[in-house]
Design a protein around this motif. Sequence first.
Motif, short mmCIF file in Angstrom:
data_model
loop_
_atom_site.label_atom_id
_atom_site.label_comp_id
_atom_site.label_asym_id
_atom_site.label_seq_id
_atom_site.Cartn_x
_atom_site.Cartn_y
_atom_site.Cartn_z
N ALA A 151 -42.54 -3.21 -21.57
CA ALA A 151 -42.27 -3.62 -20.19
C ALA A 151 -43.53 -4.18 -19.54
O ALA A 151 -43.48 -5.19 -18.83
CB ALA A 151 -41.74 -2.44 -19.39
N LEU A 152 -44.67 -3.55 -19.82
CA LEU A 152 -45.94 -4.05 -19.28
C LEU A 152 -46.32 -5.39 -19.91
O LEU A 152 -46.76 -6.31 -19.23
CB LEU A 152 -47.05 -3.02 -19.54
N GLN A 153 -46.12 -5.49 -21.22
CA GLN A 153 -46.51 -6.70 -21.94
C GLN A 153 -45.65 -7.90 -21.55
O GLN A 153 -46.13 -9.03 -21.46
CB GLN A 153 -46.39 -6.45 -23.45
N LEU A 154 -44.37 -7.65 -21.30
CA LEU A 154 -43.45 -8.74 -20.99
C LEU A 154 -43.29 -8.98 -19.49
O LEU A 154 -42.58 -9.89 -19.08
CB LEU A 154 -42.07 -8.46 -21.60
N GLY A 155 -43.96 -8.13 -18.70
CA GLY A 155 -43.80 -8.22 -17.26
C GLY A 155 -44.14 -9.57 -16.67
O GLY A 155 -43.54 -10.00 -15.68
N GLN A 156 -45.09 -10.29 -17.28
CA GLN A 156 -45.51 -11.58 -16.76
C GLN A 156 -44.72 -12.74 -17.39
O GLN A 156 -44.85 -13.88 -16.96
CB GLN A 156 -47.01 -11.79 -17.05
N GLN A 157 -43.91 -12.44 -18.40
CA GLN A 157 -43.22 -13.50 -19.14
C GLN A 157 -41.71 -13.51 -18.91
O GLN A 157 -41.08 -14.55 -19.02
CB GLN A 157 -43.47 -13.33 -20.65
N GLN A 158 -41.13 -12.35 -18.63
CA GLN A 158 -39.69 -12.23 -18.53
C GLN A 158 -39.25 -12.04 -17.08
O GLN A 158 -40.05 -11.73 -16.20
CB GLN A 158 -39.20 -11.05 -19.38
N SER A 218 -34.89 -8.49 -16.87
CA SER A 218 -35.24 -8.13 -18.25
C SER A 218 -36.18 -6.94 -18.29
O SER A 218 -36.02 -6.02 -19.10
CB SER A 218 -35.88 -9.33 -18.96
N VAL A 219 -37.18 -6.95 -17.43
CA VAL A 219 -38.12 -5.83 -17.37
C VAL A 219 -37.41 -4.57 -16.92
O VAL A 219 -37.66 -3.46 -17.43
CB VAL A 219 -39.31 -6.16 -16.44
N LEU A 220 -36.46 -4.72 -15.98
CA LEU A 220 -35.69 -3.57 -15.51
C LEU A 220 -34.90 -2.95 -16.65
O LEU A 220 -34.80 -1.72 -16.76
CB LEU A 220 -34.74 -4.00 -14.38
N ALA A 221 -34.34 -3.79 -17.52
CA ALA A 221 -33.58 -3.28 -18.67
C ALA A 221 -34.46 -2.43 -19.56
O ALA A 221 -34.04 -1.37 -20.06
CB ALA A 221 -32.98 -4.44 -19.46
N LEU A 222 -35.72 -2.86 -19.78
CA LEU A 222 -36.65 -2.09 -20.59
C LEU A 222 -37.00 -0.77 -19.90
O LEU A 222 -37.09 0.28 -20.55
CB LEU A 222 -37.92 -2.90 -20.85
N LYS A 260 -26.42 1.75 -26.55
CA LYS A 260 -26.79 0.76 -25.54
C LYS A 260 -28.18 0.19 -25.83
O LYS A 260 -28.41 -1.02 -25.67
CB LYS A 260 -26.76 1.42 -24.15
N HIS A 261 -29.08 1.03 -26.29
CA HIS A 261 -30.45 0.58 -26.58
C HIS A 261 -30.48 -0.42 -27.74
O HIS A 261 -31.33 -1.31 -27.77
CB HIS A 261 -31.35 1.79 -26.90
N VAL A 262 -29.57 -0.25 -28.70
CA VAL A 262 -29.47 -1.21 -29.80
C VAL A 262 -29.21 -2.60 -29.24
O VAL A 262 -29.86 -3.58 -29.64
CB VAL A 262 -28.34 -0.82 -30.78
N TYR A 263 -28.30 -2.68 -28.31
CA TYR A 263 -27.94 -3.97 -27.71
C TYR A 263 -29.14 -4.58 -26.98
O TYR A 263 -29.42 -5.78 -27.13
CB TYR A 263 -26.78 -3.78 -26.73
N VAL A 264 -29.85 -3.76 -26.21
CA VAL A 264 -31.00 -4.26 -25.43
C VAL A 264 -32.09 -4.77 -26.36
O VAL A 264 -32.61 -5.89 -26.19
CB VAL A 264 -31.56 -3.15 -24.51
N SER A 265 -32.44 -3.99 -27.38
CA SER A 265 -33.52 -4.39 -28.29
C SER A 265 -33.12 -5.62 -29.11
O SER A 265 -33.94 -6.52 -29.33
CB SER A 265 -33.87 -3.23 -29.23
N LYS A 266 -31.89 -5.66 -29.55
CA LYS A 266 -31.42 -6.82 -30.32
C LYS A 266 -31.45 -8.08 -29.46
O LYS A 266 -31.83 -9.16 -29.92
CB LYS A 266 -30.00 -6.56 -30.82
N HIS A 267 -31.08 -7.94 -28.19
CA HIS A 267 -31.11 -9.07 -27.26
C HIS A 267 -32.53 -9.63 -27.13
O HIS A 267 -32.74 -10.85 -27.20
CB HIS A 267 -30.60 -8.63 -25.89
N PHE A 268 -33.52 -8.74 -26.96
CA PHE A 268 -34.91 -9.19 -26.82
C PHE A 268 -35.42 -9.80 -28.12
O PHE A 268 -36.16 -10.79 -28.10
CB PHE A 268 -35.81 -8.04 -26.37
#
Length: 236
Positions: free
Chosen positions: A69-76, A80-84, A176-184
């Motif tokens: 979430a920290l790493q992608l905070g500036q890119q997504q 998206s960050v909320l999902a993480l 649910k987490h499988v879906y989130v990680s696969k999406h990213f």
Amino acid sequence: MKRHAMGNCFAAKLATPSLNLQHPIASWSKQYAGYPLDFSSAHTEALSLLMPLLLCGEQSAQLVFQQQALQLGQQQSADSVLALNEVEADEAWHDEALQLVFSQLPELSGQHQVRRAAQRFYTGLGRSLSLQQQFVRIASLDACVTQLMQLIERGSIGSRHPFSLLCGLIKKDEAKHVYVSKHFAQKLGASVHEMAEERLWVLGALMKLLKQQANQFELIGVDLDQLEKKLEFKWQ
């Protein structure tokens, strides 16, 4: 909350997420926090040795999703960050609830060895070549955990036992987490071929870890060979 001596798997710890009191596991915790969880002697010993495996997984996931979430905070996008962050918060609830169970189980000398093996596995899992590869591995691992929790839920402890009910709640979150990680992973460019290769690598590494405690899993009604074959058939 009282924590078992073997309840902390990693020294590194980022900020603790705010726990959503509307989460289904919040209701479970409220109901069973002051409730003695009775297990048979065989189940007590088995879970005492298996719980470090489960807790290391939850704590590893918390750390990974915090970092992502920290790493992608500036890119997504904010969504998206909320999902993480939501996944991280789920994992925090899993940790809290499993700690509640573990605190009622005895300390056994073998727990040190189990925890060290789990630490090595999760540390190695995090050595990814890219962020997309890390998401693929997490999606693969969470798919395995979803199936494992279902087997425990339906195992010999009994489907109405509080611990089995907890495993059922964790199972729903992990799906649910499988879906989130696969999406990213797909969003970052992971190919179908890469995802297929990583799934089988993760499955093989996880089974090697879990089968060190095959007898304990058998005592709670979990057939690891059945789990492995089911996932291999699904992913090949």
